[in-house]
Design a protein around this motif. Structure first.
Motif, PDB file in Angstrom:
ATOM      1  N   UNK A 240       9.931  -2.627  14.649  1.00 14.23           N
ATOM      2  CA  UNK A 240      10.992  -1.987  13.865  1.00 14.23           C
ATOM      3  C   UNK A 240      11.060  -2.535  12.453  1.00 14.23           C
ATOM      4  N   UNK A 241      10.847  -3.832  12.320  1.00 18.11           N
ATOM      5  CA  UNK A 241      10.857  -4.424  10.979  1.00 18.11           C
ATOM      6  C   UNK A 241       9.719  -3.865  10.136  1.00 18.11           C
ATOM      7  N   UNK A 242       8.552  -3.676  10.741  1.00 20.08           N
ATOM      8  CA  UNK A 242       7.428  -3.084  10.007  1.00 20.08           C
ATOM      9  C   UNK A 242       7.702  -1.625   9.660  1.00 20.08           C
ATOM     10  N   UNK A 243       8.367  -0.897  10.556  1.00 23.49           N
ATOM     11  CA  UNK A 243       8.722   0.486  10.236  1.00 23.49           C
ATOM     12  C   UNK A 243       9.633   0.532   9.021  1.00 23.49           C
ATOM     13  N   UNK A 244      10.587  -0.403   8.936  1.00 24.22           N
ATOM     14  CA  UNK A 244      11.475  -0.477   7.776  1.00 24.22           C
ATOM     15  C   UNK A 244      10.673  -0.697   6.499  1.00 24.22           C
ATOM     16  N   UNK A 245       9.672  -1.588   6.578  1.00 31.26           N
ATOM     17  CA  UNK A 245       8.847  -1.851   5.400  1.00 31.26           C
ATOM     18  C   UNK A 245       8.070  -0.610   4.995  1.00 31.26           C
ATOM     19  N   UNK A 246       7.499   0.088   5.961  1.00 33.48           N
ATOM     20  CA  UNK A 246       6.661   1.234   5.627  1.00 33.48           C
ATOM     21  C   UNK A 246       7.475   2.415   5.114  1.00 33.48           C
ATOM     22  N   UNK A 247       8.661   2.631   5.641  1.00 34.97           N
ATOM     23  CA  UNK A 247       9.436   3.776   5.155  1.00 34.97           C
ATOM     24  C   UNK A 247       9.861   3.537   3.706  1.00 34.97           C
ATOM     25  N   UNK A 248      10.161   2.286   3.344  1.00 34.88           N
ATOM     26  CA  UNK A 248      10.496   1.976   1.949  1.00 34.88           C
ATOM     27  C   UNK A 248       9.249   2.081   1.074  1.00 34.88           C
ATOM     28  N   UNK A 249       8.151   1.498   1.524  1.00 40.07           N
ATOM     29  CA  UNK A 249       6.886   1.585   0.778  1.00 40.07           C
ATOM     30  C   UNK A 249       6.527   3.041   0.535  1.00 40.07           C
ATOM     31  N   UNK A 250       6.562   3.854   1.570  1.00 45.06           N
ATOM     32  CA  UNK A 250       6.156   5.256   1.439  1.00 45.06           C
ATOM     33  C   UNK A 250       7.071   6.024   0.495  1.00 45.06           C
ATOM     34  N   UNK A 251       8.370   5.749   0.556  1.00 47.76           N
ATOM     35  CA  UNK A 251       9.298   6.486  -0.303  1.00 47.76           C
ATOM     36  C   UNK A 251       9.024   6.197  -1.777  1.00 47.76           C
ATOM     37  N   UNK A 252       8.796   4.924  -2.116  1.00 52.52           N
ATOM     38  CA  UNK A 252       8.534   4.575  -3.513  1.00 52.52           C
ATOM     39  C   UNK A 252       7.145   5.055  -3.929  1.00 52.52           C
ATOM     40  N   UNK A 253       6.151   4.857  -3.048  1.00 47.32           N
ATOM     41  CA  UNK A 253       4.797   5.342  -3.341  1.00 47.32           C
ATOM     42  C   UNK A 253       4.808   6.830  -3.647  1.00 47.32           C
ATOM     43  N   UNK A 254       5.458   7.609  -2.806  1.00 44.15           N
ATOM     44  CA  UNK A 254       5.449   9.059  -2.925  1.00 44.15           C
ATOM     45  C   UNK A 254       6.010   9.523  -4.272  1.00 44.15           C
ATOM     46  N   UNK A 255       7.121   8.949  -4.681  1.00 46.52           N
ATOM     47  CA  UNK A 255       7.737   9.374  -5.937  1.00 46.52           C
ATOM     48  C   UNK A 255       6.922   8.921  -7.149  1.00 46.52           C
ATOM     49  N   UNK A 256       6.147   7.833  -7.006  1.00 46.70           N
ATOM     50  CA  UNK A 256       5.399   7.294  -8.141  1.00 46.70           C
ATOM     51  C   UNK A 256       4.324   8.254  -8.619  1.00 46.70           C
ATOM     52  N   UNK A 257       3.856   9.150  -7.753  1.00 51.30           N
ATOM     53  CA  UNK A 257       2.852  10.120  -8.178  1.00 51.30           C
ATOM     54  C   UNK A 257       3.329  10.975  -9.360  1.00 51.30           C
ATOM     55  N   UNK A 258       4.632  11.092  -9.531  1.00 53.65           N
ATOM     56  CA  UNK A 258       5.146  11.909 -10.637  1.00 53.65           C
ATOM     57  C   UNK A 258       5.972  11.086 -11.627  1.00 53.65           C
ATOM     58  N   UNK A 259       5.806   9.767 -11.608  1.00 56.59           N
ATOM     59  CA  UNK A 259       6.531   8.903 -12.534  1.00 56.59           C
ATOM     60  C   UNK A 259       5.556   7.988 -13.267  1.00 56.59           C
ATOM     61  N   UNK A 260       5.895   7.693 -14.513  1.00 53.87           N
ATOM     62  CA  UNK A 260       5.061   6.795 -15.305  1.00 53.87           C
ATOM     63  C   UNK A 260       4.338   7.533 -16.421  1.00 53.87           C
ATOM     64  N   UNK A 261       3.476   6.806 -17.130  1.00 54.89           N
ATOM     65  CA  UNK A 261       2.669   7.397 -18.210  1.00 54.89           C
ATOM     66  C   UNK A 261       1.447   8.047 -17.574  1.00 54.89           C
ATOM     67  N   UNK A 262       1.504   9.363 -17.407  1.00 59.59           N
ATOM     68  CA  UNK A 262       0.481  10.063 -16.633  1.00 59.59           C
ATOM     69  C   UNK A 262      -0.371  10.936 -17.548  1.00 59.59           C
ATOM     70  N   UNK A 263      -1.656  10.615 -17.682  1.00 59.82           N
ATOM     71  CA  UNK A 263      -2.520  11.420 -18.551  1.00 59.82           C
ATOM     72  C   UNK A 263      -3.000  12.710 -17.892  1.00 59.82           C
ATOM     73  N   UNK A 264      -2.651  12.938 -16.612  1.00 58.49           N
ATOM     74  CA  UNK A 264      -3.148  14.113 -15.900  1.00 58.49           C
ATOM     75  C   UNK A 264      -2.163  14.471 -14.804  1.00 58.49           C
ATOM     76  N   UNK A 265      -2.377  15.615 -14.176  1.00 50.08           N
ATOM     77  CA  UNK A 265      -1.600  16.011 -13.012  1.00 50.08           C
ATOM     78  C   UNK A 265      -1.656  14.878 -11.995  1.00 50.08           C
TER      79      UNK A 265
END
Length: 465
Positions: A240-265
């Motif tokens: 369960x502790x690892x699931x907590x880590x992965x759900x947080x990791x995945x949520x931040x990872x997922x949003x990062x695809x559209x955040x930051x200085x992005x030179x491309x899609x």
């Protein structure tokens, strides 16, 4: 801050409802779907005229059992009532078409799990779909899942990591397409007559990711003689502790695809690029999650420290030795992270034992994130091909290219009269081969990785017992 508790998967609200997989209609549904799947072609259709094909009546009877089971199970899930009505309509239209290429657009549009994310809420999903990293064909699949949305995660999403489409989920039951390495439920994998204007949800099975992480990490730590800090050792042993880590990791990872200085899609959809570009993008998103996790740990979130070591261990141990050595961009990202930490003396492989400087690991990992972010920021002002070469140079500073690589010889070795996408043909399938360290590790670890196919939290606990 107030202590943050690990969520109870049988928590509040709809979580207390009868488990769908305990209802007698669930095995009826699952078995009927399994009966239909072998009859389907790659596109999901059923050729009733093919040699050895079942009759329309036989297929229709199996599909009727699917419909009947969905209708019997639907009252357990009132929040999915509109979706299940649309699903029954799509299934019946598929039968009326003579089982041509299936179309689940109406039910896809009706399924809206991200609109009301409640911790522990169940969903019953049936679609014709392929499963990423699983089955490439659009077969009928049935999945019972449960939402992972504890209060602390909901608060973080609402206040600093806005990701309204993200769904952390766990498996309750599934058909053969998910008895694979697939750990995602994405709407773009579903058979539809036309793609909707935009998708409204995306699900990641944090229980499978956590169980796979634990199994591979435990084996790697044992093989490499790595001594873990006590709290990280406890984390690796706690599903369960690892699931907590992965759900947080995945949520931040997922949003990062559209955040930051992005030179491309950021998702690089329908773009042909060298595979190291995809590897750097996935690694950038993971390292952004790592960087945020360092901040969260400093603020008192225990999940912050867990995310850091989930990223480090999954990236360094599992990713490089998973999959074929053909455009393996996730493997490349893991190789790069290990090599960067090794060359900065954070990890040492000495006397057949791996040692990690736990104090310096966060700082140096964040420095790699900074190098990739600078590459992206500079790329905004570069032509595409120049950006590709700059990215190649960043990777090649830490990973040795294949001796036969034309790209490693620089622009003069390529026919620059061709458009950039044509030059991708000159990239070797394994442009950055495994180091001797990883070749040896792969031989010892690959059977462990292979054994995680279809793993769930429940199956992992049975093996441990």
């Amino acid at each position: 801050m107030t202590e943050i508790l690990v969520h109870d998967v049988l928590g509040s609200g709809s979580a207390a409802a009868e488990r769908v997989v305990d209802h007698p209609a669930w095995p009826v549904l699952r078995n009927a779907v399994e009966e239909i799947r072998p009859w389907q072609s790659k596109d999901g259709s059923i050729d009733l005229d093919a040699e050895g094909a079942p009759s329309a009546a036989v297929v229709g009877a199996a599909l009727a059992r699917v419909v009947g089971a969905v209708e019997e199970l639907s009252p357990l899930l009132p929040h999915d009532a509109a979706y299940h009505r649309a699903l029954v309509g799509d299934l019946r239209r598929w039968a009326d078409s003579g089982f041509a290429v299936p179309d689940f657009l109406d039910s896809l549009l009706a399924f809206q799990p991200a609109r009301s994310r409640a911790d522990g809420r169940q969903h019953l999903v049936v679609f014709a779909m392929y499963t990423q990293n699983g089955n490439p064909d659009r077969n009928l699949e049935a999945v019972v899942l449960r939402m992972v949305w504890p209060e602390w995660l909901a608060d973080l999403e609402a206040t600093r990591y806005d990701n309204p489409l993200f769904c952390g989920i766990t498996f309750e039951g599934f058909t053969s397409g998910y008895d694979t390495n697939s750990a995602v439920l994405f709407p773009e994998t579903i058979a539809v007559r036309e793609a909707p204007d935009r998708f409204s949800w995306g699900g990641i099975f944090c229980d499978r990711e956590a169980a796979r992480f634990r199994r591979v990490t435990e084996a790697a730590v044992d093989l490499l003689g790595l001594e873990l800090p006590a709290d990280i050792q406890e984390m690796v042993g706690d599903q369960q502790r690892c699931e907590q880590a992965f759900v947080l990791w995945d949520m931040v990872h997922d949003r990062t695809h559209s955040h930051g200085d992005l030179p491309f899609d950021p998702f690089m959809i329908k773009q042909r690029q060298p595979f190291w570009m995809y590897g750097l993008e996935e690694l950038r998103c993971d390292l952004t999650a790592f960087k945020e996790a360092v901040k969260l740990e400093a603020e008192g979130f225990p999940q912050g420290r867990d995310v850091q070591y989930a990223v480090l261990f999954d990236r360094m141990f599992r990713f490089p030795v998973t999959g074929e050595r053909v455009r393996n961009y996730d493997g490349l990202g893991g190789q790069l992270l290990f090599a960067y930490l090794h060359k900065h003396d954070v990890v040492r492989w000495t006397d057949n034992t791996l040692k990690i400087d736990w104090d310096r690991a966060p700082q140096v990992t964040n420095e790699l994130c900074g190098e990739i972010e600078k590459l992206y920021r500079d790329g905004i002002d570069r032509p595409k091909l120049v950006h590709w070469f700059a990215a190649y140079d960043l990777v090649a500073e830490y990973l040795s290219p294949h001796p036969g690589s034309r790209w490693a010889k620089g622009p003069d070795a390529l026919d620059l009269t061709q458009p950039p996408r044509k030059l991708v043909d000159d990239v070797l399938p394994d442009e950055f081969p495994l180091s001797m360290f990883y070749e040896a590790l792969s031989k010892k670890l690959k059977h462990v990785v292979a054994a995680t196919k279809g793993i769930t939290a429940a199956s992992a606990e049975r093996v441990a017992a």
